[in-house]
Design an enzyme around this catalytic site. Structure first.
Site, PDB file in Angstrom:
ATOM      1  N   GLY A 173       0.824  -1.200   0.000  1.00 28.54           N
ATOM      2  CA  GLY A 173       0.000   0.000   0.000  1.00 28.54           C
ATOM      3  C   GLY A 173       0.852   1.242   0.000  1.00 28.54           C
ATOM      4  O   GLY A 173       2.068   1.199  -0.188  1.00 28.54           O
ATOM      5  N   ASP A 185     -12.564   4.048  11.192  1.00 28.84           N
ATOM      6  CA  ASP A 185     -12.399   3.794   9.761  1.00 28.84           C
ATOM      7  C   ASP A 185     -13.056   2.476   9.367  1.00 28.84           C
ATOM      8  O   ASP A 185     -12.464   1.662   8.659  1.00 28.84           O
ATOM      9  CB  ASP A 185     -10.916   3.783   9.391  1.00 28.84           C
TER      10      ASP A 185
END
Length: 718
Positions: A26, A143
Site C-alpha cells: 500500500g 475507519d
C-alpha cells in the site's frame, strides 16, 4: 514483485519471523506472509516503506503504527484481528499480526453486487460484536469500511486496521490537523465537529449495511468532498425507498444507525447489537431471503441491482432449504455466541435460496487450489483503499468510486510514497468545487460567491491550508466569498507552503448619520457633506438648486437630512441633504417721508431688523421718517439692521408772562428758550420795563419757523 519485496523474501526478522512472500503493498507499508519460527504459525508482517521512514512526516507514520498495535492489543474478541508483536528493523517500524486467509468485504461486494438480508445481518452482527469489545475497551475505530472487514474462508468476520483508532477519552481529531477516514463512511459529527465517537463507528456500519443491500453507497460523487457534505446536509434515504419489499424492521434499524444526529443513534455497538437481535427476531423466512435484484432477470445476479428495482427471493426449491425450515433455528444461528471462532452456518444456509448462487458457493467453499487463487490471502493490516483482486463483474461506476476512495484516503493519511508526495498528485491539492455555485461542465468554475462557511469546511475536509480576510461588499452577500487566490476550482495548491486565500464578505458596509450634523456650531455641522463621506456614505444626494436661504443657519450648514441624525443604514443607501444658502439678499426700500407704520411693514417683509429714533423737524410732519441708515436701493441681507429717524414735528414752547419785568431779564428768558427778541419802545425806553409781549403770555409758539430760523417774540417797553 518489487526489488524491496524480493530482497525481504527469506529474510528472518528478530531471529524469529521468516518472510515467505509479499501479500500486498500500500501507500504506507508492505505486508508479507511470514512464519513465526518460535511458535510455528503463519503470521502477517507489516513493514513501513523506507521513503516514509526517512521523510518529514516520519513521526506521524510511526505514531499510526504504534496506535494500530496498542488499540488492537487492548481488545479481546474473535472478530478483531489480533496484533502479536511490534518493533523496528533497519530503522523501519513493523507489526506482526494474525494471518487471515480470505478476502475483504469489498471483494465480496464486487463479486456479488447485492446481498441477501440474511447475509447482511450476519456480517453486520459480527462487526457490531467486534466493535462492542472495542468500545468497551474505550477504543473508537474511526475507519469502518468494507476494506477493513475481513472474511476468512469459513465466512468468519474480523475487523482490521486500527491505525486511525483513538481512545474515546481523546475522541477528537483536532490534534491531527486533518480529517481522517473514508469519505463515503464518515459520520456528520466527524465532518462538522471533528468528533470521533462510538456512534460514528455505528454510522459507518450503517453505510456498509446500506451498501450491501443496495449495491452502492447512498452518496456518490466524483468529488469526495461533495460526498462528505451530503452526509452533513442530507438524510440517508431509508432502505424501504431503495429496496421495495424489504422488511420494515430491517429498514428502520439501518436508519437508526444512519441518523444524522449523533444522539439519535445507539450509544455504542453493544446497544446496537442488542437492538438488532430484538428487531430481527420476528422475521420470517421470506424476509430473510430478501435481496435487491437487477431489473432485467437475464442479468447476472452478482452484478449490482439498479436502485428502485427488486424482487423477493424465490422460494427455495425442495431439498435446498436445509436447516431453514424453522424461523427460530435460523435466528439462533444468525446471532450465534460471539465467542465461537466461526459462524454457525453451512454453505447452503448462507445462499440466497438457490444452489445455483456461484458467489455464495465460491465464498464459503473449502480452500482448494483453484479457490485459493480466487480468494487471495488477506492480512489484518490491509492498507487504506487497497484491494487484492480486481473486480470482474462490476460496472464502471464502481471503478470510479474505488479510485476516488483510494485518492481521498491516501491524501487524508499522508501516505502514498515519496513519488506520490513529492512529485505526483500528492505534491499538490486540487482546489475543490463549491457545492452552491453553478458551474457549466468543462468550463472554469470560480470560487466567487460560494458560501464561505461551507467552503471553509470543504477546505478543512480536504486538508488544504487557507487564510481568510473579511471585507465589505455591495454585491456579495454576507458570509460568501468575494474573491479567492487561487480563484478557480481544480486549480492546484502546492503542499509545500501553498495555501488558499479567501476574501469573505461582511455584507454591505453600514454607516451612521452623525448625531450633530444639524448643529452648525459643531465640527460636523460646519462641514456636513464631508462628515457624511467620512461616515462612509457613498450615495449622498445634494443638489444646489434645492438649497434654501435661512435666517438662522449659516451658509453651507445642513438644514435637513434624511435619514434622520443618528440613523444607521447601508453605506450605499441614498442620503438626501439640504444645505443653507445663508441669509437671503434684499434691496433697501424707500422709507424716508413715509409714516412709521408703512416703513415698518416694508422692512419687516424683507426680514430686516429696524431701530427707531425720534427727532424734531420743522419741515417733516410728526410720525414720518426723516432718515434711514441705508439708502434706498442698497443691497442688504435678511436680518440686517436698518436705523430709522422718525419726525416728532416742529418743536413748540409756551411763552412765559414777561410783563412788568426788566427788559434785559425778559430778553434773556426768551433767548434761553431759543427764541429771538424784538424790543419795541414807541414812547421811549425810560424805565426799561416790559409793558406788552406778542404773542401773549401762555401761548405756544414754534421754536423755529419753516425756514429753520427761531421764532421772534416782540416785547414793548416804556
Amino acid at each position: 514483485m518489487s526489488q524491496a519485496a524480493e530482497a525481504n523474501t527469506g529474510r528472518i526478522i528478530e531471529g524469529r519471523y521468516r518472510i515467505i512472500g509479499k501479500i500486498a503493498e500500500g501507500g504506507m507499508a508492505t505486508v508479507y506472509e511470514a512464519l513465526d519460527q518460535r511458535l510455528n504459525r503463519h503470521v502477517a508482517v507489516k513493514i513501513m516503506h523506507a521513503q516514509l521512514a526517512q521523510g518529514l512526516h516520519r513521526a506521524q507514520f510511526e505514531e499510526r503504527f504504534r496506535r494500530e498495535a496498542t488499540s488492537a492489543a487492548a481488545i479481546a474478541n474473535p472478530h478483531i484481528v489480533q496484533v502479536y508483536d511490534t518493533g523496528q528493523v533497519d530503522g523501519l517500524d513493523y507489526l506482526v499480526m494474525e494471518y487471515v486467509h480470505g478476502v475483504n468485504l469489498r471483494y465480496e461486494m464486487n463479486q456479488q453486487g447485492t446481498f441477501t438480508l440474511k447475509e447482511t445481518i450476519r456480517i453486520v452482527s459480527e462487526v457490531l460484536d467486534g466493535l462492542a469489545s472495542a468500545h468497551e475497551a474505550g477504543v473508537v475505530h474511526r475507519d469502518i469500511k468494507p476494506e477493513n472487514i475481513l472474511i476468512n474462508d469459513r465466512g468468519h468476520v474480523e475487523i482490521t486496521d486500527f491505525g486511525l483508532a483513538r481512545a474515546a477519552s481523546q475522541a477528537t481529531l483536532s490534534s491531527t490537523g486533518m480529517l481522517l477516514g473514508t469519505a463515503a463512511y464518515l459520520p456528520p459529527e466527524t465532518i462538522e465537529q471533528n468528533l470521533a465517537t462510538p456512534q460514528g463507528d455505528l454510522y459507518a456500519v450503517g453505510i456498509v449495511a446500506w451498501e450491501m443491500l443496495t449495491g452502492s453507497v447512498p452518496f456518490v460523487s466524483d468529488n469526495p468532498v461533495t460526498v462528505v457534505f451530503k452526509h452533513v446536509h442530507e438524510d440517508v434515504p431509508p432502505l424501504s425507498q431503495v429496496c421495495p419489499g424489504i422488511d420494515p424492521a430491517a429498514s428502520a434499524f439501518v436508519s437508526r444507525l444512519l441518523a444524522r444526529k449523533q444522539e439519535d443513534r445507539p450509544a455504542e455497538a453493544s446497544a446496537a447489537l442488542a437492538e438488532l437481535k430484538q428487531d430481527m427476531a420476528g422475521l420470517d423466512l421470506e424476509a430473510w431471503r430478501y435481496r435487491l435484484m437487477p431489473a432485467d432477470p437475464t442479468e447476472s445476479a452478482d452484478k449490482p441491482a439498479l436502485a428502485g428495482t427488486s424482487v423477493r427471493a424465490a422460494a427455495a426449491e425442495p431439498g435446498t432449504t436445509g436447516g431453514e425450515d424453522q424461523q427460530g433455528d435460523q435466528a439462533d444461528d444468525l446471532f450465534a455466541d460471539a465467542d465461537e471462532p466461526t459462524v454457525a452456518f453451512d454453505e447452503g444456509s448462507l445462499r440466497s435460496g438457490t444452489d445455483e448462487d456461484p458467489s455464495a458457493t465460491r465464498r464459503y467453499a473449502a480452500a482448494s487450489p483453484s479457490t485459493k487463487r480466487q480468494t487471495a490471502p488477506m492480512t489484518a493490516v490491509q492498507e487504506l483503499g487497497e484491494m487484492d483482486s480486481k473486480p470482474t463483474h462490476r460496472r464502471g461506476r464502481w471503478v470510479a468510486i474505488v479510485v476516488i476512495v483510494i485518492l481521498a484516503l491516501l491524501a487524508a493519511c499522508g501516505g502514498g510514497g515519496a513519488w506520490w508526495y513529492f512529485r505526483g498528485p500528492g505534491s499538490y491539492w486540487k482546489l475543490p468545487r463549491p457545492n452552491d455555485v453553478s458551474c457549466q461542465e468543462g468550463q472554469p468554475c470560480s470560487i466567487k460567491g460560494a458560501d464561505a462557511a461551507h467552503y471553509e469546511q470543504t477546505l478543512k475536509v480536504a486538508g488544504i491550508p487557507y487564510t481568510i480576510k473579511n471585507d465589505f461588499s455591495d454585491t456579495v452577500p454576507q458570509g460568501h466569498v468575494i474573491d479567492a487566490n487561487p480563484g478557480q476550482a481544480d486549480d492546484k495548491v502546492s503542499k509545500r507552503g501553498g495555501e488558499v486565500s479567501l476574501i469573505v464578505s461582511r455584507g454591505v458596509k453600514m454607516a451612521t448619520i452623525p448625531q450633530d450634523i444639524l448643529v452648525p456650531s459643531s465640527q460636523v455641522g460646519a462641514h456636513p457633506l464631508e462628515a457624511l463621506k467620512q461616515a462612509g456614505f457613498s450615495q449622498i444626494n445634494h443638489q444646489d438648486a434645492n438649497d434654501e436661504y435661512s435666517m438662522d443657519v449659516p451658509e453651507g450648514a445642513a438644514l435637513r437630512v434624511d435619514p434622520a441624525p443618528g440613523s444607521t443604514t447601508k453605506h450605499n443607501e441614498t442620503v438626501s441633504i439640504t444645505l443653507s444658502k445663508g441669509r437671503m439678499p434684499v434691496t433697501m426700500p424707500t422709507v424716508v417721508g413715509k409714516n412709521r407704520d408703512d416703513a415698518s411693514q416694508a422692512l419687516n417683509e424683507l426680514r430686516l431688523k429696524t431701530n427707531y429714533s425720534e427727532q424734531w423737524s420743522d419741515t417733516i410732519a410728526s410720525g414720518q421718517i426723516i432718515s434711514a441708515s441705508h439708502n434706498a436701493g442698497d443691497f442688504l441681507h435678511w436680518g440686517d439692521q436698518v436705523d430709522l429717524v422718525v419726525s416728532k414735528g416742529p418743536q413748540m414752547v409756551t411763552l412765559p408772562d414777561l410783563r412788568g419785568k426788566n427788559e434785559n431779564d425778559a430778553s434773556k428768558a426768551l433767548k434761553d428758550l431759543g427764541l429771538e427778541v424784538n424790543i419795541s419802545a414807541p414812547l421811549g425806553d425810560l424805565s426799561h420795563t416790559v409793558r406788552l409781549q406778542s404773542p401773549g403770555p401762555g401761548e405756544q409758539v414754534r421754536l423755529h419757523g419753516t425756514d429753520g430760523k427761531p421764532t421772534v417774540i416782540t416785547l414793548t417797553v416804556v
